[in-house]
Design a protein around this motif. Structure first.
Motif, mmCIF file in Angstrom:
data_model
loop_
_atom_site.group_PDB
_atom_site.id
_atom_site.type_symbol
_atom_site.label_atom_id
_atom_site.label_comp_id
_atom_site.label_asym_id
_atom_site.label_seq_id
_atom_site.Cartn_x
_atom_site.Cartn_y
_atom_site.Cartn_z
ATOM 1 N N GLU A 87 -2.907 -19.025 89.596
ATOM 2 C CA GLU A 87 -4.291 -19.499 89.681
ATOM 3 C C GLU A 87 -4.467 -20.900 89.107
ATOM 4 N N GLY A 88 -3.347 -21.548 88.776
ATOM 5 C CA GLY A 88 -3.407 -22.936 88.328
ATOM 6 C C GLY A 88 -3.991 -23.131 86.941
ATOM 7 N N ILE A 89 -3.980 -22.073 86.145
ATOM 8 C CA ILE A 89 -4.515 -22.173 84.786
ATOM 9 C C ILE A 89 -3.530 -22.890 83.873
ATOM 10 N N ILE A 90 -2.238 -22.653 84.106
ATOM 11 C CA ILE A 90 -1.198 -23.412 83.412
ATOM 12 C C ILE A 90 -0.254 -24.011 84.442
ATOM 13 N N TRP A 91 0.452 -25.052 84.038
ATOM 14 C CA TRP A 91 1.452 -25.675 84.895
ATOM 15 C C TRP A 91 2.829 -25.205 84.455
ATOM 16 N N ASN A 92 3.823 -25.476 85.295
ATOM 17 C CA ASN A 92 5.178 -25.006 85.005
ATOM 18 C C ASN A 92 5.697 -25.488 83.653
ATOM 19 N N ASP A 93 5.355 -26.735 83.302
ATOM 20 C CA ASP A 93 5.861 -27.259 82.029
ATOM 21 C C ASP A 93 5.125 -26.700 80.816
ATOM 22 N N GLU A 94 4.128 -25.852 81.042
ATOM 23 C CA GLU A 94 3.409 -25.209 79.947
ATOM 24 C C GLU A 94 3.869 -23.768 79.723
ATOM 25 N N LYS A 95 4.772 -23.298 80.591
ATOM 26 C CA LYS A 95 5.257 -21.913 80.486
ATOM 27 C C LYS A 95 5.978 -21.655 79.168
ATOM 28 N N HIS A 96 6.665 -22.669 78.666
ATOM 29 C CA HIS A 96 7.434 -22.503 77.426
ATOM 30 C C HIS A 96 6.521 -22.062 76.281
ATOM 31 N N GLY A 97 5.386 -22.735 76.149
ATOM 32 C CA GLY A 97 4.449 -22.386 75.090
ATOM 33 C C GLY A 97 3.879 -20.995 75.273
ATOM 34 N N VAL A 98 3.552 -20.646 76.509
ATOM 35 C CA VAL A 98 3.031 -19.307 76.802
ATOM 36 C C VAL A 98 4.059 -18.243 76.429
ATOM 37 N N ASN A 99 5.316 -18.486 76.793
ATOM 38 C CA ASN A 99 6.380 -17.529 76.468
ATOM 39 C C ASN A 99 6.545 -17.353 74.967
ATOM 40 N N LYS A 100 6.420 -18.447 74.241
ATOM 41 C CA LYS A 100 6.560 -18.388 72.785
ATOM 42 C C LYS A 100 5.440 -17.545 72.159
ATOM 43 N N VAL A 101 4.218 -17.775 72.606
ATOM 44 C CA VAL A 101 3.065 -17.051 72.048
ATOM 45 C C VAL A 101 3.149 -15.571 72.371
ATOM 46 N N LEU A 102 3.345 -15.233 73.639
ATOM 47 C CA LEU A 102 3.360 -13.828 74.054
ATOM 48 C C LEU A 102 4.645 -13.121 73.631
ATOM 49 N N GLY A 103 5.742 -13.853 73.579
ATOM 50 C CA GLY A 103 7.009 -13.261 73.158
ATOM 51 C C GLY A 103 6.984 -12.830 71.708
ATOM 52 N N ALA A 104 6.400 -13.666 70.849
ATOM 53 C CA ALA A 104 6.298 -13.321 69.430
ATOM 54 C C ALA A 104 5.420 -12.095 69.242
ATOM 55 N N ALA A 105 4.318 -12.029 69.991
ATOM 56 C CA ALA A 105 3.421 -10.871 69.894
ATOM 57 C C ALA A 105 4.143 -9.597 70.326
ATOM 58 N N ALA A 106 4.936 -9.695 71.395
ATOM 59 C CA ALA A 106 5.669 -8.524 71.880
ATOM 60 C C ALA A 106 6.666 -8.025 70.847
ATOM 61 N N LEU A 107 7.247 -8.963 70.096
ATOM 62 C CA LEU A 107 8.238 -8.586 69.092
ATOM 63 C C LEU A 107 7.637 -7.709 68.000
ATOM 64 N N THR A 108 6.360 -7.908 67.689
ATOM 65 C CA THR A 108 5.714 -7.070 66.659
ATOM 66 C C THR A 108 5.650 -5.621 67.114
#
Length: 230
Positions: free
Chosen positions: A181-202
Motif C-alpha cells: 500500500e506504499g506506506i513504507i518503501w523497500n529501503d525502510e524494511k530494515h527498520g520495520v524488521n528490527k522493530v517487529l523482530g525485537a517484539a517477536a523475540l519477547t
C-alpha cells in the motif's frame, strides 16, 4: 532439591527475556526518530489498512503509555499508544500495522487466534490456581497436588505457545500490507524488521520460559512418584 538442573536453562531463558525487552525499547526508541517517507502517522496507517480490508467499523483510538498498543477483540477496537498514534516514524507505523494485523486475523477467523480467544477464559482461571497447587504440592510433598498443578499450568503454557504464530503472522501481514500500500518503501524494511523482530523475540522468550518450567515440574513429578513406588 533446591536447585533443579532445569533451573539453569530457565535462567538462560529469563536472561533472554530481559535482553529482548531491552531490544524492544532500544529499537523502538531508535526507529521512533526516523520518519517514514510517506509521512503517515500510526493512526493514519491503521485507518488506511483497516478501510482497505473492509474493516470500516473498527475504530482506532489513542491510549496513554508507551508500548501499550493492542487490538481488543471483545469490542473490535485498535488501540494505539499516543507515541504511535500521533507519530509518522518507522517504529510507529510498524506497531500500528501489526495491531491492525490482529484485526484482520479476527475478521478472517485465523485459526490460532480463534483458538487463543477460546482458551482465554480457561487460562485466566487455571493460571491463577496453578501456582497455589504447585506450591501446596511441594510444601506438603503431595504429588497428586503437583500433578494437578501441572495440568492447570499446561493450559497457560499452551496459551503462550499458541501466541507465537498469532504474533508472527500479524507481523508478516503488517510488513506485506505496508509495502503493497506504499506506506513504507523497500529501503525502510530494515527498520520495520528490527522493530517487529525485537517484539517477536519477547514472545519467544516468554514461551520458552513457560515450556522449560513445565518440563521441570513434570520431571520432578515423575522422579517423586518413582521414589514413592520404591
Amino acid at each position: 532439591m533446591l536447585f533443579h538442573p532445569m533451573d539453569f536453562l530457565i535462567l538462560i531463558a529469563f536472561g533472554l527475556s530481559i535482553w529482548a525487552q531491552f531490544k524492544v525499547k532500544g529499537n523502538f526508541k531508535k526507529w521512533s526518530e526516523v520518519e517514514t517517507k510517506s509521512r503517515l502517522t500510526g493512526a493514519e496507517v491503521a485507518r488506511r489498512i483497516l478501510d482497505n480490508n473492509g474493516l470500516h467499523h473498527v475504530p482506532v483510538e489513542p491510549i496513554p503509555g508507551t508500548l501499550t498498543d493492542h487490538y481488543d477483540p471483545t469490542v473490535c477496537v485498535v488501540r494505539l499508544s499516543e507515541p504511535v498514534y500521533y507519530s509518522s516514524s518507522i517504529a510507529s507505523v510498524s506497531v500500528a500495522a501489526h495491531e491492525v494485523g490482529h484485526a484482520i486475523q479476527h475478521k478472517e477467523s485465523y485459526g490460532a487466534l480463534t483458538l487463543r480467544h477460546k482458551m482465554f477464559p480457561m487460562v485466566n482461571l487455571t493460571s491463577g490456581i496453578a501456582p497455589f497447587l504447585l506450591l501446596g504440592g511441594f510444601l506438603f510433598q503431595s504429588f497428586s497436588l503437583i500433578g494437578l498443578g501441572i495440568i492447570f499450568f499446561s493450559a497457560a503454557v499452551a496459551f503462550q505457545v499458541i501466541t507465537l504464530p498469532v504474533e508472527f503472522n500479524a507481523s508478516t501481514r503488517a510488513k506485506n500490507l505496508m509495502l503493497s500500500e506504499g506506506i513504507i518503501w523497500n529501503d525502510e524494511k530494515h527498520g520495520v524488521n528490527k522493530v517487529l523482530g525485537a517484539a517477536a523475540l519477547t514472545y519467544v522468550a516468554a514461551a520458552l520460559i513457560s515450556v522449560l518450567e513445565l518440563l521441570k515440574y513434570i520431571l520432578i513429578f515423575f522422579q517423586g512418584t518413582r521414589e514413592e513406588d520404591n
